[in-house]
Each structure stands twice: as structure tokens, then as C-alpha cells.
Enzyme design. Sequence first.
Site, PDB file in Angstrom:
ATOM      1  N   ASP A  81     -50.609 -19.628 -75.235  1.00  0.00           N
ATOM      2  CA  ASP A  81     -50.010 -18.367 -75.645  1.00  0.00           C
ATOM      3  C   ASP A  81     -51.146 -17.482 -76.166  1.00  0.00           C
ATOM      4  O   ASP A  81     -52.228 -17.978 -76.508  1.00  0.00           O
ATOM      5  CB  ASP A  81     -48.967 -18.630 -76.737  1.00  0.00           C
ATOM      6  N   LEU A  82     -50.901 -16.188 -76.245  1.00  0.00           N
ATOM      7  CA  LEU A  82     -51.936 -15.265 -76.726  1.00  0.00           C
ATOM      8  C   LEU A  82     -51.791 -14.962 -78.208  1.00  0.00           C
ATOM      9  O   LEU A  82     -52.632 -15.339 -79.026  1.00  0.00           O
ATOM     10  CB  LEU A  82     -51.883 -13.961 -75.918  1.00  0.00           C
ATOM     11  N   ASP A  83     -50.702 -14.303 -78.569  1.00  0.00           N
ATOM     12  CA  ASP A  83     -50.518 -13.859 -79.948  1.00  0.00           C
ATOM     13  C   ASP A  83     -50.281 -15.040 -80.874  1.00  0.00           C
ATOM     14  O   ASP A  83     -49.347 -15.817 -80.677  1.00  0.00           O
ATOM     15  CB  ASP A  83     -49.337 -12.889 -80.055  1.00  0.00           C
ATOM     16  N   THR A 129     -52.470 -10.714 -82.951  1.00  0.00           N
ATOM     17  CA  THR A 129     -52.091  -9.306 -82.825  1.00  0.00           C
ATOM     18  C   THR A 129     -50.695  -9.067 -83.380  1.00  0.00           C
ATOM     19  O   THR A 129     -50.148  -7.973 -83.244  1.00  0.00           O
ATOM     20  CB  THR A 129     -52.144  -8.845 -81.358  1.00  0.00           C
ATOM     21  N   LYS A 157     -41.254 -12.430 -82.768  1.00  0.00           N
ATOM     22  CA  LYS A 157     -42.428 -13.172 -82.301  1.00  0.00           C
ATOM     23  C   LYS A 157     -42.096 -13.981 -81.056  1.00  0.00           C
ATOM     24  O   LYS A 157     -41.115 -14.722 -81.021  1.00  0.00           O
ATOM     25  CB  LYS A 157     -42.960 -14.081 -83.414  1.00  0.00           C
ATOM     26  N   SER A 190     -48.387 -15.413 -71.551  1.00  0.00           N
ATOM     27  CA  SER A 190     -48.107 -14.419 -72.587  1.00  0.00           C
ATOM     28  C   SER A 190     -46.936 -13.527 -72.215  1.00  0.00           C
ATOM     29  O   SER A 190     -46.710 -13.240 -71.036  1.00  0.00           O
ATOM     30  CB  SER A 190     -49.346 -13.551 -72.828  1.00  0.00           C
ATOM     31  N   ALA A 191     -46.219 -13.062 -73.214  1.00  0.00           N
ATOM     32  CA  ALA A 191     -45.139 -12.103 -73.006  1.00  0.00           C
ATOM     33  C   ALA A 191     -45.654 -10.674 -72.978  1.00  0.00           C
ATOM     34  O   ALA A 191     -44.889  -9.736 -72.816  1.00  0.00           O
ATOM     35  CB  ALA A 191     -44.099 -12.244 -74.121  1.00  0.00           C
ATOM     36  N   LYS A 211     -39.663 -15.834 -72.593  1.00  0.00           N
ATOM     37  CA  LYS A 211     -39.427 -17.004 -73.417  1.00  0.00           C
ATOM     38  C   LYS A 211     -38.162 -16.760 -74.248  1.00  0.00           C
ATOM     39  O   LYS A 211     -37.924 -15.628 -74.655  1.00  0.00           O
ATOM     40  CB  LYS A 211     -40.632 -17.249 -74.335  1.00  0.00           C
ATOM     41  N   GLU A 225     -48.384 -23.045 -78.394  1.00  0.00           N
ATOM     42  CA  GLU A 225     -47.576 -21.914 -78.863  1.00  0.00           C
ATOM     43  C   GLU A 225     -47.516 -21.873 -80.385  1.00  0.00           C
ATOM     44  O   GLU A 225     -47.776 -22.877 -81.052  1.00  0.00           O
ATOM     45  CB  GLU A 225     -46.147 -22.043 -78.321  1.00  0.00           C
ATOM     46  N   ASP A 226     -47.109 -20.710 -80.916  1.00  0.00           N
ATOM     47  CA  ASP A 226     -46.896 -20.601 -82.363  1.00  0.00           C
ATOM     48  C   ASP A 226     -45.496 -20.119 -82.699  1.00  0.00           C
ATOM     49  O   ASP A 226     -45.180 -19.929 -83.867  1.00  0.00           O
ATOM     50  CB  ASP A 226     -47.918 -19.652 -82.992  1.00  0.00           C
TER      51      ASP A 226
END
Length: 223
Positions: free
Chosen positions: A11-13, A19, A47, A118-119, A149, A173-174
Site C-alpha cells: 500500500d502507499l499511504d 500522506t 483511510k 494503492s487507491a 478496497k 497495509e495499514d
Amino acid sequence: MENYPKAFIYDLDGIITDTAEFHFLAWQKLADEIGIPIDRKFNEQLKGINRMDSLDRILELGTSGRVLSDSEKVTLATRKNEYYLELIESINPSHILPGIELLLQKNKQQHIKIALGSASNNAPAILDKLQLTGYFDYIVDASKVKKGKPDPETFTTAAAALGVAPDDCVGIEDAAAGVESINRAGMFSVAVGDAHHLAAADYLVEDTAQLIFEDIIAHYGNR
């Protein structure tokens, strides 16, 4: 390489960079403009959720009863993104979260494929600003999937593009929605954050600095 996964999907964020604060500030500015104030507690619901779904959740807080058209929603979502893009202009490699570049390096050393799930439509631009693009074999952003997601499509799309079976993938993921997405895709889920919200993960650490390659491999091998 026995018992090693063939791909890591990040995942990115909240995993590669944070971000989330920029997203919150952009949504808060938009929400204030349309008379629906939001706070940080509400922002937790956003999120891991894509832009249009996030907007819908904010609009549900409104009391006017007016239903917006699809074109009006797109206009609002676009405005939010413009605010966000202004805020992320300052992102640079110093914003990479602890431990992440070392983990990416370990992936490369072991010839494990790497994808981003990523979303965000802005994912490629953010990776460029972080100077991490070269690590990634494939990038899944919002333009490549129809269902966000917690639907598994983000992660199954990445696996298919890499030519790797889901069972041979690790997803990181977070957000609870992201962990559910990984699990539904049939992958080994690694989560970063609070155990209360992320109990469904196969392996959990408190922060990205604890994402140690050897520890992840040990837990993956003991499934």
C-alpha cells in the site's frame, strides 16, 4: 528461496509514506466549503477508501437532504484532489517511512517482484517524488480497478500483472479495509498499526520500522 514469497505488494499511504495528513487537510477544506465539517476521528473512516467513496461518506453527514448528481460529485472530488496536489508538492525522499527502503532493497536482492496497490490516482507521481519508482515492477492505482478496497481487486490485479499466484504474495497495509482486501485475495497479510483495528492480519507490527524482511519471511513460512 524455499518458502519465500514471489511478490510483495505495498500500500502507499501509511506504508511507504504518510500522506494521510495531506488527505485529511484537503478533505477538511472541501468539507468546510460545503458546510459539512469533519474532524480527525471521522477521517479514520476514510483511510484506505477511494476518493468517490470518501466523498459519499462525507456527504452522508450532511443534513440538507439534497442529493448531488454524479457530475456534481465529480466536480467536488476533483476540487479535493487539486487541494491535495498542492499539499504534496513538498514531498521528497525524506518522507519515506522508516525501514521501507531497506525492505524494498531486500526484496530486490532476493529477486522478489514488487508492486504497489494503492487507491490513489496520484500514486505514480508520489513514487517519483520519493525517488522510489525504480523499485516497482507494477503500479496499481485507482485507474486500473473498478472496485476499491476492501474488494480484493487491487491486489489480485497486481498479482496477475506480475504473473504470480495470490498464495505466493505478501500484501502490506495499514488500514482495515486494505487488510480485508489482501485476505480476500488469498494472500499473506502484513499490517502496520493498532492491533484493535487490524486483528485480521496474518502478521502485525506497530510501525514500519518493524517491517523486517527476515521476520516477515519467517511468519510467511510458518503459515
